[in-house]
Design a protein around this motif. Structure first.
Motif, mmCIF file in Angstrom:
data_model
loop_
_atom_site.group_PDB
_atom_site.id
_atom_site.type_symbol
_atom_site.label_atom_id
_atom_site.label_comp_id
_atom_site.label_asym_id
_atom_site.label_seq_id
_atom_site.Cartn_x
_atom_site.Cartn_y
_atom_site.Cartn_z
ATOM 1 N N SER B 27 0.962 -1.072 -0.072
ATOM 2 C CA SER B 27 0.064 -0.041 0.014
ATOM 3 C C SER B 27 0.931 1.189 0.019
ATOM 4 O O SER B 27 2.054 1.184 0.449
ATOM 5 C CB SER B 27 -0.792 0.061 1.179
ATOM 6 O OG SER B 27 -1.860 -0.869 1.244
ATOM 7 N N VAL B 28 0.283 2.300 -0.467
ATOM 8 C CA VAL B 28 1.048 3.562 -0.471
ATOM 9 C C VAL B 28 0.478 4.377 0.783
ATOM 10 O O VAL B 28 -0.709 4.325 1.189
ATOM 11 C CB VAL B 28 0.641 4.272 -1.833
ATOM 12 C CG1 VAL B 28 1.180 5.717 -1.578
ATOM 13 C CG2 VAL B 28 0.973 3.811 -3.041
ATOM 14 N N PHE B 29 1.500 5.058 1.483
ATOM 15 C CA PHE B 29 1.479 5.716 2.665
ATOM 16 C C PHE B 29 1.540 7.053 2.389
ATOM 17 O O PHE B 29 2.344 7.727 1.497
ATOM 18 C CB PHE B 29 2.270 5.449 3.692
ATOM 19 C CG PHE B 29 1.529 3.794 4.060
ATOM 20 C CD1 PHE B 29 2.421 2.950 3.660
ATOM 21 C CD2 PHE B 29 0.841 3.783 4.988
ATOM 22 C CE1 PHE B 29 1.965 1.455 3.948
ATOM 23 C CE2 PHE B 29 0.144 2.459 5.477
ATOM 24 C CZ PHE B 29 1.054 1.097 5.004
ATOM 25 N N SER B 30 0.812 8.090 2.918
ATOM 26 C CA SER B 30 1.279 9.679 2.765
ATOM 27 C C SER B 30 2.578 10.115 3.496
ATOM 28 O O SER B 30 3.133 10.826 3.288
ATOM 29 C CB SER B 30 0.041 10.552 3.137
ATOM 30 O OG SER B 30 -0.393 10.242 4.517
ATOM 31 N N SER B 31 2.784 9.294 4.429
ATOM 32 C CA SER B 31 4.134 9.377 5.239
ATOM 33 C C SER B 31 4.329 8.254 6.057
ATOM 34 O O SER B 31 3.360 7.317 6.028
ATOM 35 C CB SER B 31 3.770 10.645 6.350
ATOM 36 O OG SER B 31 3.063 10.502 7.107
ATOM 37 N N LEU B 32 5.454 8.326 6.666
ATOM 38 C CA LEU B 32 5.833 7.060 7.381
ATOM 39 C C LEU B 32 6.874 7.383 8.535
ATOM 40 O O LEU B 32 7.633 8.332 8.454
ATOM 41 C CB LEU B 32 6.472 5.961 6.597
ATOM 42 C CG LEU B 32 6.676 4.497 7.011
ATOM 43 C CD1 LEU B 32 6.465 3.512 6.126
ATOM 44 C CD2 LEU B 32 8.045 4.440 7.562
ATOM 45 N N ALA B 90 5.442 2.956 11.255
ATOM 46 C CA ALA B 90 4.041 3.134 11.042
ATOM 47 C C ALA B 90 3.989 4.285 9.792
ATOM 48 O O ALA B 90 4.646 5.030 9.809
ATOM 49 C CB ALA B 90 3.594 3.839 12.437
ATOM 50 N N GLY B 91 2.862 3.705 9.104
ATOM 51 C CA GLY B 91 2.490 4.414 7.921
ATOM 52 C C GLY B 91 1.214 5.066 8.045
ATOM 53 O O GLY B 91 0.112 4.659 8.751
ATOM 54 N N VAL B 92 1.078 6.071 7.592
ATOM 55 C CA VAL B 92 -0.175 7.129 7.701
ATOM 56 C C VAL B 92 -1.016 6.797 6.187
ATOM 57 O O VAL B 92 -0.713 7.060 5.095
ATOM 58 C CB VAL B 92 0.172 8.600 7.861
ATOM 59 C CG1 VAL B 92 -1.054 9.330 7.629
ATOM 60 C CG2 VAL B 92 0.807 8.713 8.909
ATOM 61 N N ARG B 93 -2.118 5.981 6.521
ATOM 62 C CA ARG B 93 -2.922 5.565 5.353
ATOM 63 C C ARG B 93 -3.500 7.033 4.817
ATOM 64 O O ARG B 93 -3.993 7.804 5.497
ATOM 65 C CB ARG B 93 -3.912 4.837 5.816
ATOM 66 C CG ARG B 93 -3.589 3.343 6.241
ATOM 67 C CD ARG B 93 -3.006 2.318 5.171
ATOM 68 N NE ARG B 93 -4.194 2.375 3.999
ATOM 69 C CZ ARG B 93 -4.880 1.309 4.171
ATOM 70 N NH1 ARG B 93 -4.934 0.625 5.192
ATOM 71 N NH2 ARG B 93 -5.787 1.134 3.104
ATOM 72 N N SER B 94 -3.556 7.108 3.474
ATOM 73 C CA SER B 94 -3.926 8.179 2.793
ATOM 74 C C SER B 94 -5.312 8.616 2.941
ATOM 75 O O SER B 94 -5.910 9.635 3.104
ATOM 76 C CB SER B 94 -3.775 8.325 1.418
ATOM 77 O OG SER B 94 -2.045 8.239 1.123
ATOM 78 N N ASN B 95 -6.326 7.454 2.913
ATOM 79 C CA ASN B 95 -7.551 7.315 2.816
ATOM 80 C C ASN B 95 -8.294 7.710 4.214
ATOM 81 O O ASN B 95 -9.496 8.080 4.450
ATOM 82 C CB ASN B 95 -8.249 6.304 2.262
ATOM 83 C CG ASN B 95 -7.851 4.986 2.948
ATOM 84 O OD1 ASN B 95 -6.711 4.992 3.737
ATOM 85 N ND2 ASN B 95 -8.383 3.803 2.974
ATOM 86 N N THR B 96 -7.561 7.193 5.204
ATOM 87 C CA THR B 96 -8.223 7.460 6.801
ATOM 88 C C THR B 96 -7.397 8.410 7.473
ATOM 89 O O THR B 96 -7.808 8.852 8.636
ATOM 90 C CB THR B 96 -8.100 6.024 7.455
ATOM 91 O OG1 THR B 96 -6.659 5.517 7.728
ATOM 92 C CG2 THR B 96 -8.842 4.972 6.771
ATOM 93 N N GLY B 97 -5.783 8.727 7.227
ATOM 94 C CA GLY B 97 -5.137 9.550 8.128
ATOM 95 C C GLY B 97 -4.740 8.952 9.373
ATOM 96 O O GLY B 97 -4.197 9.539 10.082
#
Lengths: 115, 111
Positions: B27-32, B90-97
């Motif tokens: 999955s792609v993450f907005s940040s990690l 820990a990754g920040v999910r783009s769709n949920t934050g």
């Protein structure tokens, strides 16, 4: 760490009893989270809050409820504790929902054993 | 199924050695983010990487975010006993934050 405290730090309880864990913050952060940590699973989100009386479920919310009546306090309740809820529970806070430049600040955890 | 896979899960090395911990996802993450946790305490944030390909250094620790923002690595140079602990990505999910954590890498550095 300073600014966020969890209580109790350790608790042993019997199966079927209700248990409430408390998270208290002095940072006036809007967002608060409850995680559980188990070997091989990392940290899993139980519930979170984005404001007073505003809460939502995380990925492992079954068997847990939360309440947030004040900015500084976030309570996690196990309505009827089961052995599968034996775990270390962490509370975390963040100033805002956008985590691009902000991380979580975690409490020191509560070790809960259900016998 | 773990959304974020860390490897290795356990690492025991001698003081002075170098090591790399990997954090991978489909999955792609907005940040990690990377956290370090000591026994009996909560995780403490080390770094946040936001841009694909970004590299950040924190003394002897080097963090890299993959170009496609699906993976990250933590490299420690000349490890010291004080580096011992549990390292969590820990990754920040783009769709949920929301933050999604890997299962962690336990590092032991022996004197």
């Amino acid at each position: 760490d300073a600014g966020i405290t969890q209580s109790p730090r350790h608790k042993v309880t019997e199966t079927g009893t209700p248990v409430t864990l408390r998270c208290h913050q002095t940072e006036n952060h809007r967002y608060m989270y409850w995680y559980r940590q188990d070997p091989g699973h990392g940290l899993r989100l139980i519930h979170y809050s984005y404001g007073v009386k505003d809460t939502d479920k995380g990925e492992v919310s079954d068997g847990y409820s939360v309440s947030r009546s004040k900015t500084e306090d976030f309570l996690l309740t196990l309505e009827s504790a089961t052995s599968s809820q034996t775990s270390v529970y962490f509370c975390a806070i963040s100033r805002q929902g956008d985590l691009s430049n902000n991380g979580y600040t975690f409490g020191s955890g509560t070790r809960l054993t259900v016998v | 199924t773990q959304l974020l896979e860390q490897s290795p899960q356990f690492l025991s090395i001698q003081e002075g050695e170098n090591l790399t911990v990997y954090c991978n996802s489909s999955s792609v993450f907005s940040s990690l983010q990377w956290y370090r946790q000591e026994p009996g305490e909560g995780p403490v944030l080390l770094v946040t990487v936001v841009t694909g390909g970004e590299v950040k250094k924190l003394k002897r620790l080097t963090f890299q975010f993959g170009d496609a923002r699906k993976d990250s690595s933590l490299h420690i140079t000349a490890a010291q006993p004080g580096d011992t602990g549990l390292y969590l990505c820990a990754g920040v999910r783009s769709n949920t934050g929301k933050l999604i954590f890997g299962q962690g890498t336990t590092l032991q550095v022996k004197p």
